[in-house]
Design a protein around this motif. Sequence first.
Motif, mmCIF file in Angstrom:
data_model
loop_
_atom_site.group_PDB
_atom_site.id
_atom_site.type_symbol
_atom_site.label_atom_id
_atom_site.label_comp_id
_atom_site.label_asym_id
_atom_site.label_seq_id
_atom_site.Cartn_x
_atom_site.Cartn_y
_atom_site.Cartn_z
ATOM 1 N N ARG A 35 0.835 -1.204 0.000
ATOM 2 C CA ARG A 35 0.000 0.000 0.000
ATOM 3 C C ARG A 35 0.872 1.256 0.000
ATOM 4 O O ARG A 35 0.573 2.231 -0.703
ATOM 5 C CB ARG A 35 -0.912 -0.001 1.232
ATOM 6 C CG ARG A 35 -2.009 -1.055 1.207
ATOM 7 C CD ARG A 35 -2.842 -0.998 2.471
ATOM 8 N NE ARG A 35 -4.004 -1.874 2.398
ATOM 9 C CZ ARG A 35 -4.975 -1.921 3.293
ATOM 10 N NH1 ARG A 35 -4.922 -1.126 4.362
ATOM 11 N NH2 ARG A 35 -6.006 -2.740 3.143
ATOM 12 N N GLN A 36 1.928 1.216 0.777
ATOM 13 C CA GLN A 36 2.809 2.381 0.819
ATOM 14 C C GLN A 36 3.500 2.583 -0.519
ATOM 15 O O GLN A 36 3.715 3.731 -0.952
ATOM 16 C CB GLN A 36 3.845 2.222 1.937
ATOM 17 C CG GLN A 36 4.693 3.467 2.162
ATOM 18 C CD GLN A 36 3.849 4.695 2.474
ATOM 19 O OE1 GLN A 36 2.979 4.652 3.344
ATOM 20 N NE2 GLN A 36 4.068 5.791 1.745
ATOM 21 N N SER A 37 3.839 1.498 -1.203
ATOM 22 C CA SER A 37 4.458 1.627 -2.523
ATOM 23 C C SER A 37 3.509 2.298 -3.508
ATOM 24 O O SER A 37 3.921 3.131 -4.317
ATOM 25 C CB SER A 37 4.883 0.249 -3.050
ATOM 26 O OG SER A 37 5.956 -0.270 -2.306
ATOM 27 N N VAL A 38 2.214 1.955 -3.441
ATOM 28 C CA VAL A 38 1.239 2.612 -4.319
ATOM 29 C C VAL A 38 1.171 4.104 -3.986
ATOM 30 O O VAL A 38 1.159 4.957 -4.883
ATOM 31 C CB VAL A 38 -0.151 1.964 -4.194
ATOM 32 C CG1 VAL A 38 -1.154 2.692 -5.082
ATOM 33 C CG2 VAL A 38 -0.104 0.490 -4.570
ATOM 34 N N LEU A 64 2.049 7.404 -6.444
ATOM 35 C CA LEU A 64 1.159 8.548 -6.641
ATOM 36 C C LEU A 64 1.785 9.853 -6.168
ATOM 37 O O LEU A 64 1.516 10.921 -6.735
ATOM 38 C CB LEU A 64 -0.168 8.300 -5.919
ATOM 39 C CG LEU A 64 -1.013 7.153 -6.469
ATOM 40 C CD1 LEU A 64 -2.178 6.849 -5.528
ATOM 41 C CD2 LEU A 64 -1.542 7.475 -7.868
ATOM 42 N N ASP A 65 2.623 9.782 -5.145
ATOM 43 C CA ASP A 65 3.302 10.973 -4.627
ATOM 44 C C ASP A 65 4.581 11.297 -5.389
ATOM 45 O O ASP A 65 5.282 12.252 -5.062
ATOM 46 C CB ASP A 65 3.648 10.779 -3.145
ATOM 47 C CG ASP A 65 2.438 10.905 -2.239
ATOM 48 O OD1 ASP A 65 1.446 11.552 -2.636
ATOM 49 O OD2 ASP A 65 2.476 10.334 -1.129
ATOM 50 N N ARG A 66 4.911 10.447 -6.391
ATOM 51 C CA ARG A 66 6.112 10.601 -7.203
ATOM 52 C C ARG A 66 7.401 10.427 -6.414
ATOM 53 O O ARG A 66 8.463 10.897 -6.831
ATOM 54 C CB ARG A 66 6.089 11.937 -7.958
ATOM 55 C CG ARG A 66 4.938 12.023 -8.971
ATOM 56 C CD ARG A 66 4.761 13.437 -9.505
ATOM 57 N NE ARG A 66 3.777 13.511 -10.581
ATOM 58 C CZ ARG A 66 2.476 13.418 -10.441
ATOM 59 N NH1 ARG A 66 1.968 13.195 -9.239
ATOM 60 N NH2 ARG A 66 1.657 13.514 -11.465
ATOM 61 N N ARG A 67 7.295 9.764 -5.289
ATOM 62 C CA ARG A 67 8.518 9.374 -4.566
ATOM 63 C C ARG A 67 9.098 8.087 -5.144
ATOM 64 O O ARG A 67 10.287 7.816 -4.989
ATOM 65 C CB ARG A 67 8.209 9.182 -3.076
ATOM 66 C CG ARG A 67 7.903 10.469 -2.323
ATOM 67 C CD ARG A 67 7.934 10.250 -0.822
ATOM 68 N NE ARG A 67 6.914 9.306 -0.397
ATOM 69 C CZ ARG A 67 5.709 9.656 0.060
ATOM 70 N NH1 ARG A 67 5.379 10.929 0.115
ATOM 71 N NH2 ARG A 67 4.841 8.743 0.440
#
Length: 360
Positions: free
Chosen positions: A40-43, A47-50
């Motif tokens: 979930r954090q990877s998604v 989306l945050d472009r990190r």
Amino acid sequence: MKRDLSPLSHDTPGALPSPAELRAQLPLSDSTALLIGAARQSVRDVLDRRDPRLMVVVGPCSIHDLHAGLDYARRLKALADEVADTLFVVMRVYFEKPRTRIGWKGLINDPRMDGSFRIAEGLALARRFLIDVAQLGLPAATETLDPVSPQYVGELISWAAIGARTTESQTHREMASGLGVPVGFKNGTDGKVDTAVNAIASSSHPHAFLGIDADGRAAVIRTPGNPYGHLVLRGGGGRPNYDAACVALAGQALEKGGLPPNIVIDCAHDNSNKNHTLQARVLDDVVRQRLAGNRSVAGVMIESFIEAGNQAIPAELSALRYGCSVTDPCVDWAETAAMLRAAREALRESVAALREGRDV
């Protein structure tokens, strides 16, 4: 077609366990919960472009055969590991199917595909399958159609979609506001994005609505709002909307609504003229847009299974072709692997440069 049925599958067809009861019967281990949390954090990072990778939500249009589904998941896990430096792969695991008129509504609603609607059995099968997929180390994505279903399987999902037919629904916007995962809202079946933009904005705010709690009792559900709603372009009205001009206009609509210009391209549906053989062409166009510097396209969706195409549900389920969709047509496994490997090869250098902070 063999099925591994839980004890709940033999309950009275109308009787449902509470979400807490089903979770207790089919628990999620701590290690698997950590894997899902990391996915979930990877998604969110994409989306945050990190995370500069392209998210790829890929898998069967719907799950109807658990053995074939898990066979596919094992293949996809190996491929996901192979392309992980450039693509973040999430398996499409859809158990609920909206129908334009009538038809099979999915594994949860009718697991035996015979109109018996043994939903208790379907919920147990869906939860077990998601646990199996998670234990492979593979994130799962699904369309959230029934507002009650997330109480039973929600903690096993890493990305969720709200379909074109339900994006305008207040019930689904409220539900999305409480899901603990990023949610993609599809544009309407007419191709317009305004409804989805409004849905994303609505779901970002807190809501209170009627639902059920973990014990299955009617309750007032209060949600914090979901900051990771985004737009899924799937075409509409018989026209595609994945090209650079449509993506730019969609991004402008999101920004005008005060929302991040985060977009996922659905390679199927009207974007491929409902022709599964054209999904590769859509993906190629998305790759070119990314190479041209468009970071608003965060991901793609691909309908894929072991065999190409689709099949009607026969009277005798033993006649079903193994690994072939019973809903929308899919590309086969060989083409899936070729598509993802080609995308990885094309994007690898640009993703590496973005990760290192270099110009591309």
